[in-house]
Design an enzyme around this catalytic site. Structure first.
Site, PDB file in Angstrom:
ATOM      1  N   GLY A 184       0.969  -1.069  -0.062  1.00 14.09           N
ATOM      2  CA  GLY A 184      -0.006   0.096  -0.048  1.00 14.09           C
ATOM      3  C   GLY A 184       0.814   1.311   0.022  1.00 14.09           C
TER       4      GLY A 184
ATOM      5  CB  VAL B  52       4.323   2.224   4.326  1.00 12.82           C
ATOM      6  CG1 VAL B  52       5.429   2.227   4.697  1.00 12.82           C
ATOM      7  CG2 VAL B  52       3.457   3.374   4.898  1.00 12.82           C
TER       8      VAL B  52
ATOM      9  CE  LYS C  68       1.705   2.989  13.776  1.00 14.93           C
ATOM     10  NZ  LYS C  68       1.668   3.968  12.882  1.00 14.93           N
TER      11      LYS C  68
ATOM     12  CD  GLU D 295      13.644   5.010  14.254  1.00 20.01           C
ATOM     13  OE1 GLU D 295      12.809   5.663  14.970  1.00 20.01           O
ATOM     14  OE2 GLU D 295      14.802   5.117  14.816  1.00 20.01           O
TER      15      GLU D 295
ATOM     16  N   GLY E 153      -6.828  13.419   3.156  1.00 20.97           N
ATOM     17  CA  GLY E 153      -6.177  12.063   3.512  1.00 20.97           C
ATOM     18  C   GLY E 153      -5.521  12.113   4.634  1.00 20.97           C
TER      19      GLY E 153
ATOM     20  CG  ASP F  30      -1.775   6.290  15.782  1.00 29.17           C
ATOM     21  OD1 ASP F  30      -1.425   5.247  15.128  1.00 29.17           O
ATOM     22  OD2 ASP F  30      -0.770   7.373  15.884  1.00 29.17           O
TER      23      ASP F  30
ATOM     24  CE  LYS G 273       1.966   6.736  15.703  1.00 28.00           C
ATOM     25  NZ  LYS G 273       1.194   7.704  15.242  1.00 28.00           N
TER      26      LYS G 273
ATOM     27  N   GLY H  52       2.946   9.264   6.794  1.00 30.53           N
ATOM     28  CA  GLY H  52       3.062   9.604   5.245  1.00 30.53           C
ATOM     29  C   GLY H  52       3.994   8.484   4.432  1.00 30.53           C
TER      30      GLY H  52
END
Lengths: 439, 439
Positions: A14, A16, A111, A135, A193, A207, A211, A309
């Site tokens: 997708g 990434v 994550k 990372e 987006g 989210d 993290k 992103g």
């Protein structure tokens, strides 16, 4: 070239995944150069749900790389390192576990997977002596994982406080700047987006919590049960709250707070917070993330950048790939820096271009500005302003400062013109030059 | 413990050297834990000029560690890694070269040495397959070296722009804030220990230039001749310049600019610059440093922290020591993260403390504030303010928002009080709570 190529299995193609592909295509040679020729990476398999769709959107990817069977990706002998980008905590878990069992290092940006099921996966990673790199799971392109783990390894970490959900931060910023209510600000984020169709994990704080759990585990070394973490999101923020905060000198941010107490207990919470408007975190806007880390040796350090992103996240995935590859290829390795080009070109300073502020010490008599301006004009240098402030302590002084603001030009051209100006009778010293940087 | 101890030879025991000693004493066990038991470090030799003085100032250092002969430090079989902190470019060069020839990895914070003589030393490092680590040479505790080298290895770096000399930055800030002229601002920096008795390298821009040369070499891979770098310092900055900048919406900073041009030429310069007052670099004050890095994948990332000083610099030296030690001890190593404690204590959220902003939806009738305030008072929670804004669109509305600002207390106490408040007739929904963070 003293390396043999390592094969990358990309599970997920997708946003990434295709960013990782593009980065490796674009900068593969640079990466090999920068690692002293020790790392060459090639994608040798790509897991997709729908090969037809993948073929349609990824023009330059050889068709035979695609597979729909994760077992065949992980089992592929040409795959040395597995990149998990499929998301979720079930299939992703199976895939990562299978890769570790096959002693193939894993790179992931997931994550939720690590926060919810990290205990099991890290135990397997230890058992198989095969690392998981992540990372990309926290703060996109910001190297916070490596910094906490490696760069601050000598520090007792007192706290990590940050803005680590860009979607929430964008929504809060729009509510602050445009006075929007929550639903239209969310709608705007979705239209751009920045928020998923189902924005739940972003706006309910989870989210950020995932993290924060990872950061706390890194900093303090033990697995943290997500059910014990206090999390509140931004759904209940109203314009009245933001206005009130502003009136009091605060800005509203969704903040993740991790702090070690004197007795060793770890505070970990995520919630909308008022933070002082002059604090550097208050100026973190839009989809940017920032994390302030305080350690007993380093003091305060702050990291700022794009928290999500395609390309920023790919940047972190690729860094982890290089780390994993170096470990796999490690022989009598040289992990320090070495120059990797015999030479390069330094741009002559005469060729550099900015706007300028120039101050002259002049004899105050009629015609000075005209004389200087004439030289600048003949040199083709535009003047955007000039000023000769009166010294209030000596309004009739013979020698005064005169300031010129100059449009962007090459420094060499400026130097030549200033040499002429300096030769004028009315100029009493070498001009002082400041760059005006656009940034 | 599955490690054997590595011996550190500390060449230099001034500010940074004793900081490294202190950090290893304080956090040695933590470091071993955080590296999964793979790294244990012990100082096995210390080079000093005057052992009597060193003994007097370093109470807890075993006397037999001191030596005044650098050859014996480097040649000591108990020394596996050499830390060069003696400064300068002559003795330090001999010492570093000797260590590399003995195949002992070097950790240094000596930016002048690497900027002036890095070409020779990196060539020797390559020949001997023995690394030089230098995180401490640029921006103190900020992990910029590792980030550029490792975390951004997949990026083509477009630019690195930063404030990397804290002394200059402090002087400029005092000139800006207090309207001081240059000489008294410099004097203040010297009185506070921020500037050396001979501040030349700091204020003439060359300390920043040495760091910029190292960053450019890292980012672009080739050695850079310092003589070709354009450097101007802050000695010529006057209050008039700062006032003028302010009037135009700028702040004056000593900026290091490194930028790759489309043709591959590298722009590298250091000089006083006007930067827009709203840019994040403009808010970097005092002895802090900050570097903005732009890469083709990561976009913009910014690093901020203490650019000098005993402990921040020691933080970077220790990180490099761990890196060097891991490479030396590398067998079937596991370079990823692993939890290193079976368990830890998460502070119950009820025990966390901040101030609060609480919003209630109330029925607007006399006595509401009194009822809520009574419950808070009985709970021992102080009120620093309360407000019930009138809705301009419905000034006579029956239901209104009411806001309370509450002094710092434990969250559990707040929750208990809010449960009582929520049970009041006049309260129409669950209260919304924001933390007020001091940061």
């Amino acid at each position: 070239m003293n390396c043999s190529t390592l094969g990358i299995g990309l599970a997920g193609f997708g946003t990434v995944g295709s960013g990782v592909w593009n980065t490796l295509q674009r900068n593969g040679v640079l990466i090999t150069d920068r690692t002293g020729g020790s790392v060459e990476l090639a994608v040798t398999g790509i897991l997709v749900r729908d090969p037809a769709k993948a073929r349609a959107t990824a023009g330059d990817v050889p068709q035979d790389l695609f597979t729909t069977d994760w077992r065949s990706l992980v089992g592929n002998p040409a795959v040395d390192i597995v990149v998990e980008l499929i998301g979720g905590t079930t299939d992703a878990f199976e895939l990562v576990a299978a890769a570790l069992r096959a002693k193939k290092p894993v790179v992931t940006g997931n994550k939720a997977l690590l926060a919810e099921r990290g205990t099991e996966l890290f135990a397997l990673s230890k058992e198989m002596a095969t690392p998981i790199h992540f990372e990309a799971a926290v703060a996109g392109g910001i190297p916070i994982i490596r910094s906490v783990q490696d760069s601050f390894v000598g520090n007792r970490l007192h706290s990590l406080v940050g803005i680590i959900n860009g979607t929430s931060n964008y929504i809060l910023q729009r509510m602050t700047e445009a006075g929007l209510d929550y639903p239209p600000a969310l709608g705007e984020a979705q239209a751009l987006g920045y928020a998923e169709a189902d924005p739940a994990l972003d706006v309910n704080g989870w989210d950020a919590a995932h993290k924060a759990i990872l950061l706390a585990t890194l900093a303090y070394g033990f697995s943290i049960d997500p059910e014990k973490v206090h999390v509140a999101g931004i759904e209940q923020v109203r314009p009245i709250d933001i206005a009130f905060a502003k009136q009091l000198g605060y800005v509203v941010k969704l903040l993740a707070v991790i702090r070690e107490h004197a007795d060793g207990a770890i505070e970990l919470r995520v919630q909308p917070s008022f933070i002082p408007k002059n604090h550097i975190l208050a100026s973190v806007n839009g989809v940017f993330n920032a994390i302030s880390v305080v350690g007993d040796a380093v003091g305060e350090a702050l990291f700022y950048g794009r928290g999500a992103g395609q390309d920023p996240t790919a940047s972190s995935v690729v860094a982890d790939l290089v780390e994993a590859a170096r470990a796999l290829r490690h022989t009598a390795g040289h992990r320090g820096f070495l120059p990797y080009r015999d030479s390069g070109t330094l741009l002559p300073v005469e060729e550099t271009e900015t706007a300028y502020y120039v101050r002259f010490d002049v004899t105050d008599r009629p015609g000075v500005i005209a004389e200087v301006a004439k030289i600048l004009a003949e040199s083709g240098i535009g003047i955007s302003g000039t000023h000769s402030p009166v010294n209030p302590e000596a309004p009739d002084a013979e020698f005064v400062d005169m300031v010129f603001l100059l449009h962007t030009c090459k420094f060499g051209k400026l130097q030549a013109a200033l040499a002429q100006v300096e030769a004028l009778d009315c100029i009493n010293s070498a001009p002082v030059v400041f760059r005006i940087e656009k940034l």
